[in-house]
Design a protein around this motif. Sequence first.
Motif, PDB file in Angstrom:
ATOM      1  N   UNK A 299       0.841  -1.198   0.000  1.00 56.62           N
ATOM      2  CA  UNK A 299       0.000   0.000   0.000  1.00 56.62           C
ATOM      3  C   UNK A 299       0.873   1.243   0.000  1.00 56.62           C
ATOM      4  N   UNK A 300       0.515   2.204  -0.827  1.00 58.09           N
ATOM      5  CA  UNK A 300       1.268   3.463  -0.877  1.00 58.09           C
ATOM      6  C   UNK A 300       0.347   4.634  -0.532  1.00 58.09           C
ATOM      7  N   UNK A 301       0.828   5.492   0.362  1.00 62.67           N
ATOM      8  CA  UNK A 301       0.066   6.667   0.790  1.00 62.67           C
ATOM      9  C   UNK A 301       0.567   7.889   0.031  1.00 62.67           C
TER      10      UNK A 301
ATOM     11  N   UNK B  98     -10.211  -0.138   2.032  1.00 64.31           N
ATOM     12  CA  UNK B  98      -9.508   1.138   1.956  1.00 64.31           C
ATOM     13  C   UNK B  98      -9.585   1.897   3.260  1.00 64.31           C
ATOM     14  N   UNK B  99     -10.787   1.887   3.879  1.00 65.27           N
ATOM     15  CA  UNK B  99     -10.934   2.548   5.162  1.00 65.27           C
ATOM     16  C   UNK B  99     -10.097   1.899   6.243  1.00 65.27           C
ATOM     17  N   UNK B 100     -10.043   0.567   6.236  1.00 67.84           N
ATOM     18  CA  UNK B 100      -9.225  -0.137   7.221  1.00 67.84           C
ATOM     19  C   UNK B 100      -7.743   0.163   7.031  1.00 67.84           C
ATOM     20  N   UNK B 101      -7.308   0.217   5.786  1.00 64.85           N
ATOM     21  CA  UNK B 101      -5.904   0.532   5.522  1.00 64.85           C
ATOM     22  C   UNK B 101      -5.561   1.949   5.966  1.00 64.85           C
ATOM     23  N   UNK B 102      -6.509   2.890   5.776  1.00 62.69           N
ATOM     24  CA  UNK B 102      -6.268   4.270   6.191  1.00 62.69           C
ATOM     25  C   UNK B 102      -5.948   4.338   7.681  1.00 62.69           C
ATOM     26  N   UNK B 103      -6.639   3.505   8.483  1.00 60.61           N
ATOM     27  CA  UNK B 103      -6.434   3.559   9.930  1.00 60.61           C
ATOM     28  C   UNK B 103      -5.097   2.975  10.364  1.00 60.61           C
ATOM     29  N   UNK B 104      -4.352   2.410   9.436  1.00 60.03           N
ATOM     30  CA  UNK B 104      -2.980   1.989   9.744  1.00 60.03           C
ATOM     31  C   UNK B 104      -2.039   3.193   9.764  1.00 60.03           C
TER      32      UNK B 104
ATOM     33  N   UNK C  64      -0.906  -5.308 -10.465  1.00 63.79           N
ATOM     34  CA  UNK C  64      -0.454  -6.276  -9.463  1.00 63.79           C
ATOM     35  C   UNK C  64      -1.159  -5.974  -8.148  1.00 63.79           C
ATOM     36  N   UNK C  65      -1.219  -6.979  -7.230  1.00 63.73           N
ATOM     37  CA  UNK C  65      -1.884  -6.721  -5.944  1.00 63.73           C
ATOM     38  C   UNK C  65      -1.265  -5.533  -5.219  1.00 63.73           C
ATOM     39  N   UNK C  66      -2.087  -4.603  -4.840  1.00 65.20           N
ATOM     40  CA  UNK C  66      -1.610  -3.423  -4.138  1.00 65.20           C
ATOM     41  C   UNK C  66      -2.672  -2.339  -4.134  1.00 65.20           C
ATOM     42  N   UNK C  67      -2.453  -1.324  -3.311  1.00 64.18           N
ATOM     43  CA  UNK C  67      -3.453  -0.284  -3.116  1.00 64.18           C
ATOM     44  C   UNK C  67      -2.790   1.087  -3.031  1.00 64.18           C
ATOM     45  N   UNK C  68      -3.514   2.107  -3.457  1.00 59.48           N
ATOM     46  CA  UNK C  68      -3.067   3.494  -3.358  1.00 59.48           C
ATOM     47  C   UNK C  68      -4.116   4.290  -2.600  1.00 59.48           C
ATOM     48  N   UNK C  69      -3.647   5.082  -1.624  1.00 61.90           N
ATOM     49  CA  UNK C  69      -4.526   5.950  -0.836  1.00 61.90           C
ATOM     50  C   UNK C  69      -4.087   7.386  -1.068  1.00 61.90           C
ATOM     51  N   UNK C  70      -5.047   8.250  -1.393  1.00 64.85           N
ATOM     52  CA  UNK C  70      -4.736   9.640  -1.737  1.00 64.85           C
ATOM     53  C   UNK C  70      -5.408  10.598  -0.749  1.00 64.85           C
ATOM     54  N   UNK C  71      -4.613  11.504  -0.166  1.00 60.15           N
ATOM     55  CA  UNK C  71      -5.127  12.631   0.597  1.00 60.15           C
ATOM     56  C   UNK C  71      -4.861  13.897  -0.213  1.00 60.15           C
TER      57      UNK C  71
END
Length: 284
Positions: free
Chosen positions: A83-85, A114-120, A221-228
């Motif tokens: 996961x990349x922030x 996505x919400x759960x990952x944000x809380x990390x 590929x498996x993975x996630x991006x979170x954008x603020x």
Amino acid sequence: MWLVAQLPIRLQWWLGKMIGLLAWRLAGSRRHITEVNIRLCFPELNAQQQAALVRKSFIANGIGVMELGIAWFRNPAKLTGITEIHGIEHFEKALEAGNGVLLLGGHYSTLDLGGSLVTEYIEADVMQRDHNNPLMNAVMTRARGRRYGTVLGARDLRGLFRSLRKNRAVWYATDQDYGRKDIVFAPFFGIPAGTITATSRIAERSHCKVVPFSHFRRDDKPGYDIYFHPPLDNFPSGDDLEDATRINHIIEQEIRKAPDQYLWMHRRFKTRPDRQDPGFYGRK
């Protein structure tokens, strides 16, 4: 769901794809809603491209069903390595103002994961609309309660303001059709959409910062991006329609990053400006 959540993520994605394709073939009413939404929101695509996006949307949301299991029954911390922030400094700066942060989210297929990952990465509370099924609602609320500080009901404005006064962040979404009460008709992909004005009222009363954020699954590929994103300046403006238009435009921009990962199965344009309008979702 618990058993499937223990499987390798690539296998879960494959199973999600199969579920999505099955729903695409069998869930006629939901497919019709999705087709209408895609046709309205992406007129620049030809018929074949629109049909392909409808199919991809069902696949993305099928994978999202698998991700519910990860969010509810596994520790999402195990996914932080893929996961990349992006832009977390915008959130941190907004929190420094001391009046809390309203995290302006959307109904993407990665909603719970996505919400759960944000809380990390940050501490946050969440507002949720209760599920109609009591068992599903209990499981969902318990799972979210382990990830978020407080789980607030959709109508619990008192609890929301209490969290903001404590300088906490609250996950909040405005991108669904909630009927005619306290709305304006603001453009969403160029279509007048009933949009609640509560966001402006909350920001006006609490002086909180409104920070748009989103989360998407990678395609390659498996993975996630979170954008603020930077907090909204001059918000509220004093003009509800201007504020709602601005919010819808922001959500639209985020959707265009991964159009298939939005919840197009929802009747976003159900409430029409003219009550006599037969609407968009009549039987096919």
